[in-house]
Scaffold this motif. Structure first.
Motif, PDB file in Angstrom:
ATOM      1  N   ALA A   1       0.794  -1.092  -0.092  1.00 61.75           N
ATOM      2  CA  ALA A   1      -0.050  -0.125   0.011  1.00 61.75           C
ATOM      3  C   ALA A   1       0.930   1.107   0.048  1.00 61.75           C
ATOM      4  O   ALA A   1       0.538   2.281  -0.736  1.00 61.75           O
ATOM      5  N   GLY A   2       1.936   1.178   0.856  1.00 58.08           N
ATOM      6  CA  GLY A   2       2.777   2.436   0.734  1.00 58.08           C
ATOM      7  C   GLY A   2       3.497   2.706  -0.595  1.00 58.08           C
ATOM      8  O   GLY A   2       3.697   3.806  -0.986  1.00 58.08           O
ATOM      9  N   LEU A   3       4.038   1.584  -1.334  1.00 58.87           N
ATOM     10  CA  LEU A   3       4.478   1.707  -2.535  1.00 58.87           C
ATOM     11  C   LEU A   3       3.467   2.233  -3.617  1.00 58.87           C
ATOM     12  O   LEU A   3       3.591   2.994  -4.463  1.00 58.87           O
ATOM     13  N   TRP A   4       2.097   1.967  -3.318  1.00 53.94           N
ATOM     14  CA  TRP A   4       1.214   2.352  -4.247  1.00 53.94           C
ATOM     15  C   TRP A   4       0.922   3.800  -3.937  1.00 53.94           C
ATOM     16  O   TRP A   4       0.619   4.739  -4.788  1.00 53.94           O
ATOM     17  N   TRP A   5       0.900   4.131  -2.710  1.00 47.56           N
ATOM     18  CA  TRP A   5       0.742   5.504  -2.275  1.00 47.56           C
ATOM     19  C   TRP A   5       1.838   6.363  -2.920  1.00 47.56           C
ATOM     20  O   TRP A   5       1.580   7.679  -3.304  1.00 47.56           O
ATOM     21  N   TRP A   6       2.875   5.926  -2.884  1.00 50.28           N
ATOM     22  CA  TRP A   6       4.102   6.754  -3.463  1.00 50.28           C
ATOM     23  C   TRP A   6       3.800   6.814  -4.929  1.00 50.28           C
ATOM     24  O   TRP A   6       3.901   7.824  -5.422  1.00 50.28           O
ATOM     25  N   ALA A   7       3.531   5.842  -5.564  1.00 49.53           N
ATOM     26  CA  ALA A   7       3.411   5.902  -7.119  1.00 49.53           C
ATOM     27  C   ALA A   7       2.180   6.624  -7.266  1.00 49.53           C
ATOM     28  O   ALA A   7       2.190   7.413  -8.844  1.00 49.53           O
ATOM     29  N   LEU A   8       1.301   6.690  -6.962  1.00 47.56           N
ATOM     30  CA  LEU A   8      -0.208   7.655  -7.160  1.00 47.56           C
ATOM     31  C   LEU A   8       0.151   9.021  -6.492  1.00 47.56           C
ATOM     32  O   LEU A   8      -0.988   9.724  -6.424  1.00 47.56           O
ATOM     33  N   LEU A   9       1.200   9.464  -5.966  1.00 44.75           N
ATOM     34  CA  LEU A   9       1.345  10.764  -5.353  1.00 44.75           C
ATOM     35  C   LEU A   9       0.611  12.030  -6.213  1.00 44.75           C
ATOM     36  O   LEU A   9       0.955  11.923  -7.473  1.00 44.75           O
TER      37      LEU A   9
ATOM     38  N   ALA B   1      -3.257  18.972  -4.113  1.00 45.90           N
ATOM     39  CA  ALA B   1      -3.721  18.458  -2.566  1.00 45.90           C
ATOM     40  C   ALA B   1      -4.777  17.981  -2.458  1.00 45.90           C
ATOM     41  O   ALA B   1      -5.199  17.316  -1.671  1.00 45.90           O
ATOM     42  N   SER B   2      -5.977  18.629  -3.449  1.00 50.26           N
ATOM     43  CA  SER B   2      -7.284  18.077  -3.514  1.00 50.26           C
ATOM     44  C   SER B   2      -7.396  16.638  -4.025  1.00 50.26           C
ATOM     45  O   SER B   2      -8.464  16.086  -3.723  1.00 50.26           O
ATOM     46  N   ARG B   3      -6.516  16.014  -4.373  1.00 52.25           N
ATOM     47  CA  ARG B   3      -6.589  14.735  -4.872  1.00 52.25           C
ATOM     48  C   ARG B   3      -6.022  13.728  -3.849  1.00 52.25           C
ATOM     49  O   ARG B   3      -5.640  12.359  -4.114  1.00 52.25           O
ATOM     50  N   ARG B   4      -5.240  13.936  -2.494  1.00 53.19           N
ATOM     51  CA  ARG B   4      -5.176  13.283  -1.631  1.00 53.19           C
ATOM     52  C   ARG B   4      -5.965  12.168  -1.064  1.00 53.19           C
ATOM     53  O   ARG B   4      -5.372  10.854  -0.897  1.00 53.19           O
ATOM     54  N   LEU B   5      -6.909  12.338  -1.140  1.00 47.55           N
ATOM     55  CA  LEU B   5      -8.003  11.363  -0.597  1.00 47.55           C
ATOM     56  C   LEU B   5      -8.199  10.201  -1.647  1.00 47.55           C
ATOM     57  O   LEU B   5      -8.316   8.893  -1.155  1.00 47.55           O
ATOM     58  N   ALA B   6      -8.302  10.582  -2.839  1.00 49.45           N
ATOM     59  CA  ALA B   6      -8.381   9.694  -3.723  1.00 49.45           C
ATOM     60  C   ALA B   6      -6.927   9.026  -3.997  1.00 49.45           C
ATOM     61  O   ALA B   6      -7.433   7.677  -4.192  1.00 49.45           O
ATOM     62  N   GLN B   7      -5.923   9.399  -3.706  1.00 50.25           N
ATOM     63  CA  GLN B   7      -4.813   8.888  -3.824  1.00 50.25           C
ATOM     64  C   GLN B   7      -4.853   7.521  -2.711  1.00 50.25           C
ATOM     65  O   GLN B   7      -4.540   6.470  -3.064  1.00 50.25           O
ATOM     66  N   LEU B   8      -5.224   8.027  -1.419  1.00 46.03           N
ATOM     67  CA  LEU B   8      -5.275   7.001  -0.447  1.00 46.03           C
ATOM     68  C   LEU B   8      -6.337   5.816  -0.517  1.00 46.03           C
ATOM     69  O   LEU B   8      -5.767   4.676  -0.413  1.00 46.03           O
ATOM     70  N   ALA B   9      -7.566   6.327  -1.116  1.00 46.68           N
ATOM     71  CA  ALA B   9      -8.471   5.283  -1.723  1.00 46.68           C
ATOM     72  C   ALA B   9      -8.031   4.203  -2.806  1.00 46.68           C
ATOM     73  O   ALA B   9      -8.088   2.995  -2.590  1.00 46.68           O
ATOM     74  N   LYS B  10      -7.279   4.765  -3.570  1.00 43.33           N
ATOM     75  CA  LYS B  10      -6.755   3.880  -4.809  1.00 43.33           C
ATOM     76  C   LYS B  10      -5.510   2.840  -4.172  1.00 43.33           C
ATOM     77  O   LYS B  10      -5.693   1.775  -4.660  1.00 43.33           O
TER      78      LYS B  10
ATOM     79  N   LEU C   1       1.605   6.930   6.901  1.00 42.64           N
ATOM     80  CA  LEU C   1       2.452   7.549   5.769  1.00 42.64           C
ATOM     81  C   LEU C   1       1.516   9.021   5.650  1.00 42.64           C
ATOM     82  O   LEU C   1       2.139  10.175   5.546  1.00 42.64           O
ATOM     83  N   THR C   2      -0.074   9.346   5.973  1.00 44.96           N
ATOM     84  CA  THR C   2      -0.557  10.381   5.806  1.00 44.96           C
ATOM     85  C   THR C   2      -0.177  11.085   6.980  1.00 44.96           C
ATOM     86  O   THR C   2      -0.195  12.220   6.948  1.00 44.96           O
ATOM     87  N   TRP C   3      -0.108  10.638   8.248  1.00 47.15           N
ATOM     88  CA  TRP C   3       0.213  11.352   9.386  1.00 47.15           C
ATOM     89  C   TRP C   3       1.527  12.079   9.126  1.00 47.15           C
ATOM     90  O   TRP C   3       1.869  13.167   9.566  1.00 47.15           O
TER      91      TRP C   3
END
Length: 140
Positions: free
Chosen positions: A65-73, A77-86, A129-131
């Protein structure tokens, strides 16, 4: 192209998980031993509360999940929630596919508790990661 390059570590980790779970359990236990050798000593105290195999699942899928979080950065800023969900959806969906896959491997079985551990590990990693990202932005 940028997404493909950034997704490469996550895709390689997914291939590693798939290869590992395609091995029958007696062979795969050697891989588990190698993973356990790298665990920090303080984690040993947790073993009595959460079964060790669930901790390993949580760690493996937390990393995914952390690797995908980084890949989808996101660029905005408005897309951060979508990044986490994906990132959570990709890690959990792959966990579900891998559990189905294990049902066809000799000595392995499908286990809903493993899938739950995968999802919890992914969610915990993304929470951390979000924190950390919020602290970093606040300090800047």
């Amino acid at each position: 192209m940028r997404l493909l390059v950034r997704a490469l570590p996550a895709l390689l980790w997914m291939a590693t998980i798939w290869f590992s779970s395609a091995r029958p359990w007696p062979e795969a236990s050697g891989l588990l031993g190698a993973v356990l050798a790298w665990l920090p000593p303080w984690l040993v105290a947790v073993w009595g509360v959460v079964p060790l195999d669930k901790q390993v699942h949580a760690g493996i899928y937390g990393l995914l999940a952390g690797l995908w979080w980084w890949a989808l950065l996101p660029r905005f800023a408005s897309r951060r929630l979508a990044q986490l969900a994906k990132a959570l959806a990709l890690a959990t969906a792959f966990g579900a596919i891998d559990e189905l896959h294990q049902g066809f491997v000799p000595g392995r079985s499908r286990d809903a508790w493993d899938l739950l551990a995968d999802a919890v590990g992914a969610a915990l990693a993304l929470t951390c990661l979000t924190w950390l990202a919020a602290r970093r932005r606040a300090a800047a």
